[in-house]
Design a protein around this motif. Structure first.
Motif, PDB file in Angstrom:
ATOM      1  N   ALA A   1      32.645  32.821  52.963  1.00 44.32           N
ATOM      2  CA  ALA A   1      33.779  32.108  53.913  1.00 44.32           C
ATOM      3  C   ALA A   1      32.990  31.696  54.990  1.00 44.32           C
ATOM      4  O   ALA A   1      33.218  30.080  55.353  1.00 44.32           O
ATOM      5  CB  ALA A   1      34.439  32.552  54.294  1.00 44.32           C
ATOM      6  N   ARG A   2      32.456  31.839  56.193  1.00 46.49           N
ATOM      7  CA  ARG A   2      31.903  31.141  57.283  1.00 46.49           C
ATOM      8  C   ARG A   2      30.530  30.160  56.216  1.00 46.49           C
ATOM      9  O   ARG A   2      30.547  29.004  57.377  1.00 46.49           O
ATOM     10  CB  ARG A   2      31.246  32.080  58.404  1.00 46.49           C
ATOM     11  N   ASN A   3      29.855  30.741  55.606  1.00 43.23           N
ATOM     12  CA  ASN A   3      28.989  29.609  55.452  1.00 43.23           C
ATOM     13  C   ASN A   3      30.284  28.489  54.284  1.00 43.23           C
ATOM     14  O   ASN A   3      28.876  27.070  54.948  1.00 43.23           O
ATOM     15  CB  ASN A   3      28.274  30.302  53.936  1.00 43.23           C
ATOM     16  N   ALA A   4      30.818  28.531  53.908  1.00 40.95           N
ATOM     17  CA  ALA A   4      31.941  28.020  53.824  1.00 40.95           C
ATOM     18  C   ALA A   4      31.694  26.344  54.325  1.00 40.95           C
ATOM     19  O   ALA A   4      32.127  25.471  54.538  1.00 40.95           O
ATOM     20  CB  ALA A   4      32.371  28.104  52.671  1.00 40.95           C
ATOM     21  N   VAL A   5      32.271  27.158  55.762  1.00 40.22           N
ATOM     22  CA  VAL A   5      32.853  25.819  56.756  1.00 40.22           C
ATOM     23  C   VAL A   5      31.438  25.398  57.502  1.00 40.22           C
ATOM     24  O   VAL A   5      32.087  24.645  57.935  1.00 40.22           O
ATOM     25  CB  VAL A   5      34.118  27.238  58.192  1.00 40.22           C
ATOM     26  N   ALA A   6      31.120  26.063  57.303  1.00 39.66           N
ATOM     27  CA  ALA A   6      29.415  25.698  57.914  1.00 39.66           C
ATOM     28  C   ALA A   6      29.324  24.067  57.375  1.00 39.66           C
ATOM     29  O   ALA A   6      29.280  23.445  57.707  1.00 39.66           O
ATOM     30  CB  ALA A   6      28.987  26.671  58.208  1.00 39.66           C
ATOM     31  N   ILE A   7      29.751  23.955  56.095  1.00 38.11           N
ATOM     32  CA  ILE A   7      29.279  23.057  55.184  1.00 38.11           C
ATOM     33  C   ILE A   7      30.897  22.202  54.909  1.00 38.11           C
ATOM     34  O   ILE A   7      30.079  20.929  55.238  1.00 38.11           O
ATOM     35  CB  ILE A   7      29.023  23.317  53.520  1.00 38.11           C
ATOM     36  N   ASP A   8      31.592  23.025  55.108  1.00 36.69           N
ATOM     37  CA  ASP A   8      32.790  22.323  55.124  1.00 36.69           C
ATOM     38  C   ASP A   8      33.777  22.162  56.248  1.00 36.69           C
ATOM     39  O   ASP A   8      34.512  23.411  55.959  1.00 36.69           O
ATOM     40  CB  ASP A   8      33.413  21.764  53.904  1.00 36.69           C
ATOM     41  N   PRO A   9      34.061  22.058  57.463  1.00 32.12           N
ATOM     42  CA  PRO A   9      34.632  22.313  58.556  1.00 32.12           C
ATOM     43  C   PRO A   9      36.108  22.139  58.086  1.00 32.12           C
ATOM     44  O   PRO A   9      37.594  22.573  59.071  1.00 32.12           O
ATOM     45  CB  PRO A   9      33.991  21.573  59.808  1.00 32.12           C
ATOM     46  N   ALA A  10      36.829  21.089  56.995  1.00 34.63           N
ATOM     47  CA  ALA A  10      38.033  21.418  56.628  1.00 34.63           C
ATOM     48  C   ALA A  10      38.615  22.395  55.544  1.00 34.63           C
ATOM     49  O   ALA A  10      39.432  22.260  55.090  1.00 34.63           O
ATOM     50  CB  ALA A  10      37.713  20.050  56.870  1.00 34.63           C
ATOM     51  N   HIS A  11      37.266  23.652  54.857  1.00 37.70           N
ATOM     52  CA  HIS A  11      37.776  24.003  54.256  1.00 37.70           C
ATOM     53  C   HIS A  11      38.846  25.322  54.070  1.00 37.70           C
ATOM     54  O   HIS A  11      37.961  25.860  54.980  1.00 37.70           O
ATOM     55  CB  HIS A  11      36.774  24.552  53.364  1.00 37.70           C
ATOM     56  N   ALA A  12      39.693  24.873  53.624  1.00 37.55           N
ATOM     57  CA  ALA A  12      41.264  25.214  53.965  1.00 37.55           C
ATOM     58  C   ALA A  12      41.179  27.115  53.287  1.00 37.55           C
ATOM     59  O   ALA A  12      41.626  28.147  54.343  1.00 37.55           O
ATOM     60  CB  ALA A  12      42.696  25.314  53.563  1.00 37.55           C
ATOM     61  N   LYS A  13      40.921  27.252  51.867  1.00 31.77           N
ATOM     62  CA  LYS A  13      40.724  28.211  51.356  1.00 31.77           C
ATOM     63  C   LYS A  13      39.650  29.427  52.075  1.00 31.77           C
ATOM     64  O   LYS A  13      39.802  30.156  52.659  1.00 31.77           O
ATOM     65  CB  LYS A  13      40.540  28.243  50.258  1.00 31.77           C
ATOM     66  N   ALA A  14      38.576  28.458  52.641  1.00 35.47           N
ATOM     67  CA  ALA A  14      37.366  29.549  53.415  1.00 35.47           C
ATOM     68  C   ALA A  14      38.318  30.016  54.591  1.00 35.47           C
ATOM     69  O   ALA A  14      37.912  31.293  54.990  1.00 35.47           O
ATOM     70  CB  ALA A  14      36.327  27.828  53.799  1.00 35.47           C
ATOM     71  N   TYR A  15      39.305  28.930  55.022  1.00 35.22           N
ATOM     72  CA  TYR A  15      39.939  29.800  56.630  1.00 35.22           C
ATOM     73  C   TYR A  15      40.618  31.053  56.104  1.00 35.22           C
ATOM     74  O   TYR A  15      40.690  32.159  56.870  1.00 35.22           O
ATOM     75  CB  TYR A  15      39.746  28.472  57.452  1.00 35.22           C
ATOM     76  N   ASN A  16      41.277  30.604  55.086  1.00 40.06           N
ATOM     77  CA  ASN A  16      42.408  31.583  54.554  1.00 40.06           C
ATOM     78  C   ASN A  16      41.013  32.832  54.134  1.00 40.06           C
ATOM     79  O   ASN A  16      41.877  34.018  54.793  1.00 40.06           O
ATOM     80  CB  ASN A  16      42.822  30.991  53.315  1.00 40.06           C
ATOM     81  N   LEU A  17      40.290  32.778  53.652  1.00 43.64           N
ATOM     82  CA  LEU A  17      39.446  34.506  53.233  1.00 43.64           C
ATOM     83  C   LEU A  17      39.036  34.359  54.319  1.00 43.64           C
ATOM     84  O   LEU A  17      39.424  35.671  54.851  1.00 43.64           O
ATOM     85  CB  LEU A  17      38.279  33.437  52.673  1.00 43.64           C
ATOM     86  N   ILE A  18      38.683  33.709  55.899  1.00 40.58           N
ATOM     87  CA  ILE A  18      38.284  34.208  56.869  1.00 40.58           C
ATOM     88  C   ILE A  18      39.205  35.230  57.392  1.00 40.58           C
ATOM     89  O   ILE A  18      38.743  36.687  57.986  1.00 40.58           O
ATOM     90  CB  ILE A  18      37.625  33.195  58.328  1.00 40.58           C
ATOM     91  N   GLY A  19      39.907  34.491  57.422  1.00 43.52           N
ATOM     92  CA  GLY A  19      41.785  35.477  58.029  1.00 43.52           C
ATOM     93  C   GLY A  19      41.843  36.435  56.979  1.00 43.52           C
ATOM     94  O   GLY A  19      42.280  37.634  57.904  1.00 43.52           O
ATOM     95  N   ALA A  20      41.713  36.690  55.880  1.00 44.60           N
ATOM     96  CA  ALA A  20      41.717  37.493  56.087  1.00 44.60           C
ATOM     97  C   ALA A  20      41.234  38.604  55.931  1.00 44.60           C
ATOM     98  O   ALA A  20      41.043  39.672  55.963  1.00 44.60           O
ATOM     99  CB  ALA A  20      41.922  37.605  54.138  1.00 44.60           C
ATOM    100  N   CYS A  21      40.000  38.377  56.118  1.00 45.54           N
ATOM    101  CA  CYS A  21      39.054  39.310  56.238  1.00 45.54           C
ATOM    102  C   CYS A  21      38.985  39.997  57.351  1.00 45.54           C
ATOM    103  O   CYS A  21      38.882  41.107  57.674  1.00 45.54           O
ATOM    104  CB  CYS A  21      37.473  38.840  55.630  1.00 45.54           C
ATOM    105  N   LEU A  22      39.587  39.364  58.431  1.00 45.55           N
ATOM    106  CA  LEU A  22      39.271  39.689  59.853  1.00 45.55           C
ATOM    107  C   LEU A  22      40.981  40.746  59.605  1.00 45.55           C
ATOM    108  O   LEU A  22      40.523  42.045  60.772  1.00 45.55           O
ATOM    109  CB  LEU A  22      39.610  38.725  60.782  1.00 45.55           C
ATOM    110  N   ALA A  23      41.482  40.245  58.887  1.00 47.23           N
ATOM    111  CA  ALA A  23      42.533  41.026  59.068  1.00 47.23           C
ATOM    112  C   ALA A  23      42.412  42.376  58.668  1.00 47.23           C
ATOM    113  O   ALA A  23      43.034  43.642  59.369  1.00 47.23           O
ATOM    114  CB  ALA A  23      44.129  40.410  58.646  1.00 47.23           C
TER     115      ALA A  23
END
Length: 100
Positions: free
Chosen positions: A10-32
């Motif tokens: 997910a962090r790799n996806a955000v590095a490519i597309d900083p506005a990738h909402a679903k990737a941020y959601n996945l990051i949040g789920a993982c961190l939670a």
């Protein structure tokens, strides 16, 4: 249970597309799931800023707030999820669990 791998993807996806909402959601789920609630909350909030029409992110944030003891915030985010998607069963289930 491979939150570390999913988090990196997910962090790799955000590095490519900083506005990738679903990737941020996945990051949040993982961190939670890793117990890193403050970072998870920030990731969910970033996801919502990128795409305020993704009900799953509101539901994930509501669950995080519920686990953190923030009942009123959880209710607010479950309600927002239902505003975005009135058919969201996970948001309905979340609200029902609070009202028991």
């Amino acid at each position: 249970n491979r939150h570390d791998l999913a988090l990196q993807a997910a962090r790799n996806a955000v590095a490519i597309d900083p506005a990738h909402a679903k990737a941020y959601n996945l990051i949040g789920a993982c961190l939670a799931n890793m117990g890193r609630r403050d970072e998870a909350r920030a990731a969910f909030e970033t996801s919502i800023k990128s795409d305020p029409h993704e009900s799953g992110t509101y539901t994930n944030l509501a669950n995080l707030e519920l686990q953190s003891g923030n009942r009123n915030l959880a209710i607010r985010y479950f309600a927002e999820a239902l505003t975005v998607d009135p058919t969201s069963q996970s948001a309905r289930d979340g609200l029902a669990s609070i009202n028991r």
